[in-house]
Design a protein around this motif. Sequence first.
Motif, PDB file in Angstrom:
ATOM      1  N   GLY A 152       1.001  -1.200   0.039  1.00 25.84           N
ATOM      2  CA  GLY A 152      -0.128  -0.082  -0.003  1.00 25.84           C
ATOM      3  C   GLY A 152       0.818   1.062   0.056  1.00 25.84           C
ATOM      4  O   GLY A 152       1.944   1.395   0.768  1.00 25.84           O
ATOM      5  N   VAL A 153       0.426   2.167  -0.746  1.00 29.05           N
ATOM      6  CA  VAL A 153       1.354   3.440  -0.865  1.00 29.05           C
ATOM      7  C   VAL A 153       0.538   4.585  -0.261  1.00 29.05           C
ATOM      8  O   VAL A 153      -0.911   4.782  -0.272  1.00 29.05           O
ATOM      9  N   TYR A 154       1.195   5.470   0.603  1.00 31.37           N
ATOM     10  CA  TYR A 154       0.384   6.327   1.666  1.00 31.37           C
ATOM     11  C   TYR A 154       1.126   7.684   1.421  1.00 31.37           C
ATOM     12  O   TYR A 154       2.302   7.908   1.210  1.00 31.37           O
ATOM     13  N   THR A 155       0.203   8.704   1.700  1.00 23.88           N
ATOM     14  CA  THR A 155       0.809  10.241   1.483  1.00 23.88           C
ATOM     15  C   THR A 155       1.411  10.203   2.824  1.00 23.88           C
ATOM     16  O   THR A 155       1.351   9.843   3.755  1.00 23.88           O
ATOM     17  N   ARG A 156       3.006  10.731   2.658  1.00 22.54           N
ATOM     18  CA  ARG A 156       3.826  10.608   3.783  1.00 22.54           C
ATOM     19  C   ARG A 156       3.457  11.485   4.886  1.00 22.54           C
ATOM     20  O   ARG A 156       2.993  12.843   4.548  1.00 22.54           O
ATOM     21  N   GLY A 157       3.563  11.010   6.097  1.00 24.06           N
ATOM     22  CA  GLY A 157       3.164  11.943   7.214  1.00 24.06           C
ATOM     23  C   GLY A 157       3.979  13.198   7.556  1.00 24.06           C
ATOM     24  O   GLY A 157       3.513  14.416   7.949  1.00 24.06           O
ATOM     25  N   SER A 158       5.303  13.316   6.880  1.00 21.18           N
ATOM     26  CA  SER A 158       6.202  14.602   7.027  1.00 21.18           C
ATOM     27  C   SER A 158       5.762  15.479   6.093  1.00 21.18           C
ATOM     28  O   SER A 158       5.772  16.863   6.324  1.00 21.18           O
ATOM     29  N   LEU A 159       5.288  15.016   4.892  1.00 19.64           N
ATOM     30  CA  LEU A 159       4.623  15.987   4.013  1.00 19.64           C
ATOM     31  C   LEU A 159       3.375  16.911   4.872  1.00 19.64           C
ATOM     32  O   LEU A 159       3.192  18.014   4.609  1.00 19.64           O
ATOM     33  N   ILE A 160       2.412  15.975   5.395  1.00 18.97           N
ATOM     34  CA  ILE A 160       1.464  16.496   6.219  1.00 18.97           C
ATOM     35  C   ILE A 160       1.894  17.417   7.144  1.00 18.97           C
ATOM     36  O   ILE A 160       1.307  18.728   7.281  1.00 18.97           O
ATOM     37  N   ALA A 161       2.953  17.175   8.141  1.00 21.83           N
ATOM     38  CA  ALA A 161       3.485  18.121   9.058  1.00 21.83           C
ATOM     39  C   ALA A 161       3.855  19.377   8.161  1.00 21.83           C
ATOM     40  O   ALA A 161       3.977  20.431   9.102  1.00 21.83           O
ATOM     41  N   GLU A 162       4.809  19.381   7.254  1.00 17.17           N
ATOM     42  CA  GLU A 162       5.106  20.671   6.744  1.00 17.17           C
ATOM     43  C   GLU A 162       4.085  21.340   6.160  1.00 17.17           C
ATOM     44  O   GLU A 162       4.068  22.479   6.458  1.00 17.17           O
ATOM     45  N   LEU A 163       2.883  20.888   5.558  1.00 17.23           N
ATOM     46  CA  LEU A 163       1.898  21.763   5.022  1.00 17.23           C
ATOM     47  C   LEU A 163       1.054  22.284   6.242  1.00 17.23           C
ATOM     48  O   LEU A 163       0.932  23.486   6.403  1.00 17.23           O
ATOM     49  N   LEU A 164       0.844  21.449   7.434  1.00 17.59           N
ATOM     50  CA  LEU A 164       0.351  22.026   8.688  1.00 17.59           C
ATOM     51  C   LEU A 164       1.110  23.126   9.062  1.00 17.59           C
ATOM     52  O   LEU A 164       0.491  24.028   9.502  1.00 17.59           O
ATOM     53  N   ASP A 165       2.301  23.036   9.262  1.00 15.01           N
ATOM     54  CA  ASP A 165       3.286  23.929   9.736  1.00 15.01           C
ATOM     55  C   ASP A 165       3.080  25.387   8.967  1.00 15.01           C
ATOM     56  O   ASP A 165       3.219  26.548   9.374  1.00 15.01           O
ATOM     57  N   GLN A 166       3.138  25.334   7.554  1.00 16.91           N
ATOM     58  CA  GLN A 166       2.985  26.353   6.703  1.00 16.91           C
ATOM     59  C   GLN A 166       1.852  27.028   6.861  1.00 16.91           C
ATOM     60  O   GLN A 166       1.782  28.295   6.840  1.00 16.91           O
ATOM     61  N   GLU A 167       0.646  26.485   7.453  1.00 16.39           N
ATOM     62  CA  GLU A 167      -0.618  26.940   7.473  1.00 16.39           C
ATOM     63  C   GLU A 167      -0.607  27.436   9.134  1.00 16.39           C
ATOM     64  O   GLU A 167      -1.915  27.707   9.579  1.00 16.39           O
ATOM     65  N   GLY A 168       0.162  27.174   9.819  1.00 15.01           N
ATOM     66  CA  GLY A 168       0.123  27.767  11.274  1.00 15.01           C
ATOM     67  C   GLY A 168      -0.768  26.655  12.052  1.00 15.01           C
ATOM     68  O   GLY A 168      -1.367  27.213  13.102  1.00 15.01           O
ATOM     69  N   ARG A 169      -0.844  25.260  11.753  1.00 14.72           N
ATOM     70  CA  ARG A 169      -1.723  24.368  12.576  1.00 14.72           C
ATOM     71  C   ARG A 169      -0.861  23.494  13.353  1.00 14.72           C
ATOM     72  O   ARG A 169       0.358  23.564  13.005  1.00 14.72           O
ATOM     73  N   VAL A 170      -1.410  22.790  13.855  1.00 15.17           N
ATOM     74  CA  VAL A 170      -0.711  21.561  14.850  1.00 15.17           C
ATOM     75  C   VAL A 170      -0.427  20.522  14.142  1.00 15.17           C
ATOM     76  O   VAL A 170      -0.634  20.076  13.020  1.00 15.17           O
ATOM     77  N   SER A 171       0.918  20.226  14.261  1.00 11.85           N
ATOM     78  CA  SER A 171       1.592  19.253  13.795  1.00 11.85           C
ATOM     79  C   SER A 171       2.660  18.746  15.061  1.00 11.85           C
ATOM     80  O   SER A 171       2.808  19.345  16.010  1.00 11.85           O
ATOM     81  N   ASP A 172       3.695  17.526  14.797  1.00 10.61           N
ATOM     82  CA  ASP A 172       4.514  17.012  15.701  1.00 10.61           C
ATOM     83  C   ASP A 172       5.740  17.937  15.819  1.00 10.61           C
ATOM     84  O   ASP A 172       6.043  18.479  14.946  1.00 10.61           O
TER      85      ASP A 172
END
Length: 266
Positions: A246-266
Amino acid sequence: MLSALTALSAALLPAHAAADEHIVGGSPVSVSDHPWVVALASRDRYGEARSGQFCGGALVGPDTVVTAAHCVSPEVLGRNADDPGDLTVIAGRDDLGRDAGREVAVREVRINPGYDPATNAGDLAVLTLTESLPADDAIRVAGAGHPGYTPGTEALVHGWGDTTGSGGYENLLRAAGVRMLADDDCARAYEAVGGGFDAESMVCAAAPQGGQDACQGDSGGPLVAAGALVGLVSWGNGCGDPAYPGVYTRGSLIAELLDQEGRVSD
């Protein structure tokens, strides 16, 4: 598991066979133990059956859900993402045939600017809810270097629906145990399939002997390892085939986009 591109055609099927990817070979689990697992629903598009569910998502902040970008494409959602219509996030509901939990409308959809539907790269969308859900229910997102990405790490993928790979949809939330794979192994598996594997925006996981996987209807659902969100169901080839993880959208990409939007990430 269908590729994201092929899965889009499933949006035109009846509600009991709605779009994208679902759990094969897993077991029922409770949202009380996995409160960050949410369902995406549109009764206008998919009818009343199974609460109108068609994709999954992960709660990463009180008013923030992440999912696959192809889940909110016009082909799947039936409208442009800038007009969410009756798009709803369902939280706290194990059984899609019941009315437990909460249904919260989506106020805004933001698709990752780097998403490429031709290759599935960057398959990510961020949903802003009209009401807040409990902050303690959110899951942290694994940034780059998180131990959850280590090859061989045990992980769980969550979703509702096709448990057979041939349209055997169920109402109950299920989870399947898989293991994280090395990027090189995934790249070799998909060298001649679709747009190939993009390590910058994708991560792979599979059961060593196959038989456990996401499948039709689970797109956007969470892959969790070492206590954090490491991926979202994106695409693949077949359901539970050991030759094609199975291929998944990588979590670090999610964290990066959330950081760019000023949202919560790890």
